[in-house]
Design a protein around this motif. Structure first.
Motif, PDB file in Angstrom:
ATOM      1  N   GLU A 100     -63.764 -59.054 -88.354  1.00 45.74           N
ATOM      2  CA  GLU A 100     -65.303 -58.599 -88.071  1.00 45.74           C
ATOM      3  C   GLU A 100     -66.030 -59.192 -87.005  1.00 45.74           C
ATOM      4  O   GLU A 100     -65.891 -60.410 -86.776  1.00 45.74           O
ATOM      5  N   THR A 101     -66.453 -57.981 -85.589  1.00 44.26           N
ATOM      6  CA  THR A 101     -67.248 -58.377 -83.998  1.00 44.26           C
ATOM      7  C   THR A 101     -67.913 -57.453 -83.494  1.00 44.26           C
ATOM      8  O   THR A 101     -67.872 -56.682 -84.482  1.00 44.26           O
ATOM      9  N   SER A 102     -69.065 -57.538 -83.496  1.00 42.06           N
ATOM     10  CA  SER A 102     -69.368 -57.176 -82.287  1.00 42.06           C
ATOM     11  C   SER A 102     -70.400 -57.294 -81.061  1.00 42.06           C
ATOM     12  O   SER A 102     -70.686 -56.461 -80.183  1.00 42.06           O
ATOM     13  N   ASN A 103     -69.232 -58.196 -80.711  1.00 45.29           N
ATOM     14  CA  ASN A 103     -67.828 -58.697 -79.810  1.00 45.29           C
ATOM     15  C   ASN A 103     -67.307 -59.097 -78.819  1.00 45.29           C
ATOM     16  O   ASN A 103     -66.380 -57.786 -79.614  1.00 45.29           O
ATOM     17  N   ASP A 104     -66.750 -58.664 -77.435  1.00 39.98           N
ATOM     18  CA  ASP A 104     -66.317 -58.692 -76.200  1.00 39.98           C
ATOM     19  C   ASP A 104     -64.644 -60.272 -77.278  1.00 39.98           C
ATOM     20  O   ASP A 104     -65.696 -60.896 -77.887  1.00 39.98           O
ATOM     21  N   CYS A 105     -63.539 -60.015 -77.731  1.00 40.43           N
ATOM     22  CA  CYS A 105     -62.402 -60.832 -78.197  1.00 40.43           C
ATOM     23  C   CYS A 105     -61.454 -60.435 -76.766  1.00 40.43           C
ATOM     24  O   CYS A 105     -60.860 -59.526 -77.217  1.00 40.43           O
ATOM     25  N   SER A 106     -61.348 -61.557 -76.522  1.00 39.48           N
ATOM     26  CA  SER A 106     -60.489 -61.768 -75.318  1.00 39.48           C
ATOM     27  C   SER A 106     -59.009 -61.922 -75.881  1.00 39.48           C
ATOM     28  O   SER A 106     -57.630 -61.806 -74.945  1.00 39.48           O
ATOM     29  N   MET A 157     -63.675 -50.099 -76.320  1.00 42.77           N
ATOM     30  CA  MET A 157     -62.079 -50.405 -76.195  1.00 42.77           C
ATOM     31  C   MET A 157     -61.348 -51.575 -76.611  1.00 42.77           C
ATOM     32  O   MET A 157     -61.763 -52.378 -76.843  1.00 42.77           O
ATOM     33  N   VAL A 158     -60.694 -50.682 -77.700  1.00 44.34           N
ATOM     34  CA  VAL A 158     -59.285 -51.918 -77.761  1.00 44.34           C
ATOM     35  C   VAL A 158     -57.968 -52.113 -76.926  1.00 44.34           C
ATOM     36  O   VAL A 158     -57.606 -50.876 -76.375  1.00 44.34           O
ATOM     37  N   TYR A 159     -57.557 -53.134 -76.701  1.00 46.40           N
ATOM     38  CA  TYR A 159     -56.126 -52.832 -76.038  1.00 46.40           C
ATOM     39  C   TYR A 159     -54.980 -53.810 -76.339  1.00 46.40           C
ATOM     40  O   TYR A 159     -54.995 -54.212 -77.870  1.00 46.40           O
ATOM     41  N   ASP A 160     -53.367 -53.810 -76.155  1.00 51.58           N
ATOM     42  CA  ASP A 160     -52.460 -53.969 -77.113  1.00 51.58           C
ATOM     43  C   ASP A 160     -51.504 -54.619 -75.963  1.00 51.58           C
ATOM     44  O   ASP A 160     -51.049 -55.881 -76.387  1.00 51.58           O
ATOM     45  N   ARG A 161     -52.877 -55.990 -74.782  1.00 50.28           N
ATOM     46  CA  ARG A 161     -52.258 -57.081 -74.257  1.00 50.28           C
ATOM     47  C   ARG A 161     -53.827 -57.951 -74.017  1.00 50.28           C
ATOM     48  O   ARG A 161     -54.853 -57.512 -74.589  1.00 50.28           O
ATOM     49  N   ASN A 162     -53.213 -58.937 -74.121  1.00 46.19           N
ATOM     50  CA  ASN A 162     -54.779 -60.175 -74.252  1.00 46.19           C
ATOM     51  C   ASN A 162     -55.375 -60.140 -72.846  1.00 46.19           C
ATOM     52  O   ASN A 162     -55.153 -59.446 -72.087  1.00 46.19           O
ATOM     53  N   ASN A 163     -56.372 -60.587 -73.062  1.00 47.71           N
ATOM     54  CA  ASN A 163     -57.150 -60.324 -71.725  1.00 47.71           C
ATOM     55  C   ASN A 163     -58.086 -58.969 -71.414  1.00 47.71           C
ATOM     56  O   ASN A 163     -58.534 -58.766 -70.267  1.00 47.71           O
ATOM     57  N   TYR A 164     -57.571 -58.706 -72.339  1.00 46.30           N
ATOM     58  CA  TYR A 164     -58.605 -56.675 -72.053  1.00 46.30           C
ATOM     59  C   TYR A 164     -57.392 -55.979 -71.018  1.00 46.30           C
ATOM     60  O   TYR A 164     -57.880 -55.165 -69.997  1.00 46.30           O
TER      61      TYR A 164
END
Length: 177
Positions: A20-26, A46-53
């Motif tokens: 669980e988070t409320s922050n960005d996670c790279s 926004m969710v991404y399928d690679r690291n670092n957005y």
């Protein structure tokens, strides 16, 4: 300012370990070995399928997302970015060419078809002055999307969006929250 809250799960249908988070996670791999589903309790992300957005992006707001593949992800969710709520005006300049070249138009509202409105069939750079925006590869807010926050974007290609065309753009309004 309301903080968002998102819960990620290792498996589809909210199974397995969670984070669980409320922050960005790279890099989600610090918390979960994989991420196949998520629930947004509040806010927008926004969710991404690679690291670092990087990679394919998908906009999620309050609700349940039971399977990453239904979101158009080619791989499981690897990073996420919290989208802060913006109140006030929205302003973005879109440019036909990289490095702010070619035709330029200023937007202050949603544009469902760039070609129809501006006779522009290409948008390769932009400057977001106010607000948070989503750009879509097809008219009518369809297809792959890209999240833009205030800043200068000299080249979408350099952001890992080579071959990507954007044909519509939408403001992320507080009604999304």
């Amino acid at each position: 300012m309301t903080m968002g809250k998102i819960i990620f799960y290792e498996d589809r249908n909210f199974q397995g370990r969670s984070y669980e988070t409320s922050n960005d996670c790279s890099d989600m791999s610090s918390y979960l070995s994989r991420c196949h589903s998520c629930k947004v309790e509040s806010g927008c992300f926004m969710v991404y399928d690679r690291n670092n957005y990087m990679g394919n992006q998908y906009f999620v707001r309050r609700g349940e997302y039971s399977d990453y593949q239904r979101m158009g992800m080619s791989d499981c969710i690897k990073s996420c970015r919290m989208i802060p709520m913006h109140r006030g005006q929205f302003r973005m300049r879109i440019h036909e060419k990289e490095n702010f070249g070619g035709q330029m138009h200023e937007l202050m509202d949603d544009c469902d078809n760039m070609m129809d409105r501006y006779r522009m069939n290409e948008c390769q750079s932009c400057n977001v002055m106010d607000g948070h925006w989503l750009m879509y590869e097809q008219p009518q807010y369809k297809g792959k999307m890209m999240y833009l926050r205030p800043g200068e974007y000299k080249s979408f290609r350099d952001m890992g969006m080579s071959g990507q065309r954007f044909m519509s753009m939408k403001r992320i309004m507080d009604s999304c929250y």
